[in-house]
Design a protein around this motif. Sequence first.
Motif: not given
Lengths: 324, 344
Positions: A217, A220-221, A244, B267-271, B340, B343-344
């Motif tokens: 996390g 990603a941040e 990711f 959050v595990m989402n770089p976008h 969102q 995703r894979r």
Amino acid sequence: MTSSLLEVKQLKTIFSSENGDVPAVNDISFTVNPGETVAIVGESGCGKSATSLSIMGLITDPGKVIAGEVLFEGSDLLSLSKKKLNRYRGNKMSMIFQEPMTSLNPVFTIGNQISEVIRKHQRVDKETAIKKSVEMLERVGISNASKVIKQFPHQLSGGMRQRVMIAIALACMPKLLIADEPTTALDVTIQAQILDLIKHLSEQQNTGVLLITHDLGVVAEMADRVIVMYAGEIVEETTVEELFDNPKHPYTMGLLGSTPRLEVEQEMLEAIPGVVPDLTEMPSGCPFHPRCKYAIEACKLEKPALIEDFPDHFARCIRAKEGL
Amino acid sequence: MSENHQDGVPILKVSALKKHFPIKKGFLKKKDQFFKAVDGVSFEVKAGETFGVVGESGCGKTTTGLMIAELLEQTSGDIWFDGRDLSRLNEHERRVVRKDLQIIFQDPFSSLNPRMKVFDIVAEPLIVHGMASGKKLKEDVLNLLEEVGLGKQHLDRFPHEFSGGQRQRIGIARALALKPKLIVCDEPVSALDVSVQAQILNLLKTLQKKYNLTYIFIAHGLPTVKHISDRIAVMYMGEIVEIATKDALFDNMKHPYTEALLSAIPVMNPHQKTDRIILEGELPNPANQPSGCKFHTRCPYAQSVCKQNVPKLQNDGEGHYVACHFPLNKNISQALNQEQPARR
């Protein structure tokens, strides 16, 4: 990538033990550019901390850097004398450690510890140094800074101590900041404050950041580029978005699958079976093959190389091309 | 997520539970001050469900767990387990209840006796409670080890020969030995590596289904708590500020502290670059707690009434409890889902 700030080339660090030499860092190469945040992610024992200590010249017996180069603005830190190295450390490059309690000296005041760094690297008198220390503390968000500089580390909370560590690290406006698990010991609301702070400082001063963490996390941040390490080696390296969106190495996929996510509902997590191998008893071939669900016979025989199968995306897996 | 929790029978009922630790100050002029670790928490846990307790360090979540597991005596308040008031049991009854109430600890390195072999660690509860002996004891221990993914070859080893994840498996086998109804899991995966955390979480879920276990899952990591829990209580400075089903808590949180806690999680989402709510300041000194709502010193929405009156934990009628004078009303899940990417 013309003028990289830090360039690590084929770095190899071993630790001697009764069972022979253990390669904690095995042939690692990467670069950090000014203003860029590079994250090294991996589990305990993967060599991520040993990498950062090797760069800072902080590896001590029984550890030893046995090969490679660490180029900081073009000069090889590994070949410098301790005296010359000290002109860089704390000045042009500095480090934040995981545990703020053990990395501050308990018998000196906060003011003492910050002004020490300033006086060591800049020609200023004591008063100016103290004044600068107060400024630094205010910049890292400590409100009653003039009171805090007279206090001792034990009088501060964990979040405050970590801010003090950051103030010390940034006192001389370094060009490179190495942050080794800077928020692991902190609560999540305090972690948010500290990460925000590091991000702001890196944006304002164009500081390159090497961020060592196990938390995807946080990666990603914060990160622009990501290096995934496993058993002392880089297994994957690419931009944070690419990592990711399209992870190529089965270990990276496993890490992503192992982490519960707030926004995704799933009954079971995709755990990676087994445990990280003991560095003294490394498996043959690819070190990850005993835990890898995609492993084939060839994985046991030959150690894969770190290959750029996709543009700006490196993976150490013979099956990465297949799009697992 | 077991099917039985819909029955709604509470297996555990905690009411107005308090733990105040005295702070000794001064030598002659002794002043009695108290550290209010847990300051009046009430909740019910239904049979077969996983009840998550989440909060930052010092919020009293572990102390609450220890009191439920009968390892720490409460200052006041009641704990009803399986229809019995735990504070009114005699020694014999207490022993019987203990069989049904087990705990798994955070640190797998200090919670196993380093001088005992794995066999003895797992066999001890069975021997103490006279559940098995001789050949049956050996069989039972082996079955338990297999249940948690260990085997015969591990029986004669000492704890130091195992990795963190394996030790936690031993701790789970020991907790399972007496076929408990409820297990307090106190940060069971916080000390483990990410890939091993997932193994242990999966194991806990599998065991819960198989044995219809009820869990109280105490942790500071919200994604982990959300993953495993059916309902979640959020604690702040010794009090529960919100209780809700996990979906209600994450999609429609009502307490500003819950909102800030959720917003602080990377959050595990770089976008997705979220505008997070960054709480200012740190936890107030627990020995000198703020008046009124304890969160008002850090709350972005605090009004003057928050400084004076203590908000009560109130039910909205659908089992969503919140202790706030001005509960939030929003649905962030929409915002979350919008950005969102596939995703894979």
